[in-house]
Design a protein around this motif. Structure first.
Motif, PDB file in Angstrom:
ATOM      1  N   ARG A 137       0.829  -1.209   0.000  1.00 10.30           N
ATOM      2  CA  ARG A 137       0.000   0.000   0.000  1.00 10.30           C
ATOM      3  C   ARG A 137       0.867   1.264   0.000  1.00 10.30           C
ATOM      4  O   ARG A 137       0.550   2.248  -0.657  1.00 10.30           O
ATOM      5  CB  ARG A 137      -0.964  -0.017   1.192  1.00 10.30           C
ATOM      6  N   VAL A 138       1.983   1.227   0.747  1.00  7.18           N
ATOM      7  CA  VAL A 138       2.880   2.388   0.783  1.00  7.18           C
ATOM      8  C   VAL A 138       3.471   2.625  -0.612  1.00  7.18           C
ATOM      9  O   VAL A 138       3.523   3.763  -1.091  1.00  7.18           O
ATOM     10  CB  VAL A 138       3.995   2.192   1.842  1.00  7.18           C
ATOM     11  N   GLU A 166       0.964   4.178  -2.760  1.00 10.78           N
ATOM     12  CA  GLU A 166       0.784   5.586  -2.397  1.00 10.78           C
ATOM     13  C   GLU A 166       1.889   6.457  -2.989  1.00 10.78           C
ATOM     14  O   GLU A 166       1.641   7.583  -3.401  1.00 10.78           O
ATOM     15  CB  GLU A 166       0.745   5.752  -0.873  1.00 10.78           C
ATOM     16  N   ARG A 179      -6.014  10.226   1.113  1.00 10.14           N
ATOM     17  CA  ARG A 179      -5.266   8.991   0.894  1.00 10.14           C
ATOM     18  C   ARG A 179      -4.566   8.576   2.188  1.00 10.14           C
ATOM     19  O   ARG A 179      -4.483   7.406   2.512  1.00 10.14           O
ATOM     20  CB  ARG A 179      -4.284   9.161  -0.262  1.00 10.14           C
ATOM     21  N   LEU A 222      -5.324   5.160   4.289  1.00  7.19           N
ATOM     22  CA  LEU A 222      -4.234   4.178   4.357  1.00  7.19           C
ATOM     23  C   LEU A 222      -4.294   3.294   5.596  1.00  7.19           C
ATOM     24  O   LEU A 222      -4.136   2.085   5.515  1.00  7.19           O
ATOM     25  CB  LEU A 222      -2.880   4.903   4.282  1.00  7.19           C
ATOM     26  N   ARG A 259     -13.152   3.434   4.664  1.00  6.91           N
ATOM     27  CA  ARG A 259     -12.052   3.639   3.711  1.00  6.91           C
ATOM     28  C   ARG A 259     -12.616   4.018   2.342  1.00  6.91           C
ATOM     29  O   ARG A 259     -12.071   4.867   1.641  1.00  6.91           O
ATOM     30  CB  ARG A 259     -11.210   2.363   3.616  1.00  6.91           C
TER      31      ARG A 259
END
Ligand code: FE2
Ligand code: FE2
Length: 225
Positions: A20-21, A24, A82, A86, A94
């Motif tokens: 996910r990071v 992003e 965002r 996260l 979400r």
């Protein structure tokens, strides 16, 4: 296991925090490079130089400054939502952030297009605005569901008031900027209502005051740089 727990479990199993990071970082680069594209048509319609509003140099500079402020606001909204999404474990919450962030991409793109039409540039400080807002979003998500959504509702409330002021401040004949700002304002009202309907609670007065002060610094700087 409840249905909600299963959804969370599935989400966590499919995407690790590292995944996910990385996603992003990709989104941030897309926003900051100007590669994001709107999914809805520009409310001002297609640009044709021959029929564009006639503005003096000073009016065009002023309109570009205001639209640059709006573009920075959308960069911040994008990063905030965002960041808020996260760390959010509840799928339904979400989704609220992700849907709003998607619509903010339209706003981002429309503002950028109008700034280009006015022969100006987006803020040079956008990477800073994005990083700061993303961090703030992650912090807000740590404050729990109600506060996290309350933060979104308050952000939208302040943006709505700010866009209303821009409708007065923009040159009267700048119909293209006005069409964009008007549609943005309607969307921000919807975002605020959605956050409230999902359980967002009003933030304490000092937090609202800090948000107003931060927004003042941002708008003053973004108008110029
Ligand atoms: Fe927006
Ligand atoms: Fe919004």
């Amino acid at each position: 296991m409840t249905e909600k727990a299963i959804v969370v479990h599935e989400f966590d199993r499919r995407y690790s925090l590292a995944d996910r990071v990385l996603a992003e970082i990709g989104t941030a680069l897309e926003v900051l490079s100007g590669a994001s594209r709107a999914s809805r048509p520009n409310p001002a319609g297609p640009y044709m130089a021959a029929s564009a509003p006639e503005l003096s140099q000073a009016e065009a500079r002023h309109a570009a400054g205001l639209m640059r402020v709006n573009h920075v606001g959308e960069v911040c909204a994008q990063a905030l939502y965002r960041g808020q999404a996260l760390m959010c474990k509840e799928t339904s919450v979400r989704k609220v952030f992700e849907t709003a962030a998607q619509e903010e991409v339209d706003h981002l793109s429309w503002c950028r297009d109008r700034i280009r039409e006015l022969n100006s540039h987006t803020s040079l400080l956008n990477p800073l605005w994005y990083a700061g807002s993303f961090g703030l979003g992650v912090l807000a998500s740590a404050a729990g569901r109600e506060r996290n959504l309350g933060f979104m509702a308050e952000t939208e409330r302040q943006v709505e008031a700010h866009l209303e002021r821009h409708l007065t401040d923009l040159p009267a004949q700048d119909s293209r900027s006005r069409a964009v700002v008007q549609q943005m304002k309607e969307d921000e009202v919807h975002h605020r209502e959605t956050a409230e309907q999902h359980g967002g609670t009003p933030l304490p007065m000092p937090v609202r005051g800090i948000m107003t002060a931060m927004s003042k610094v941002m708008t003053t700087l973004a108008y110029r740089v």
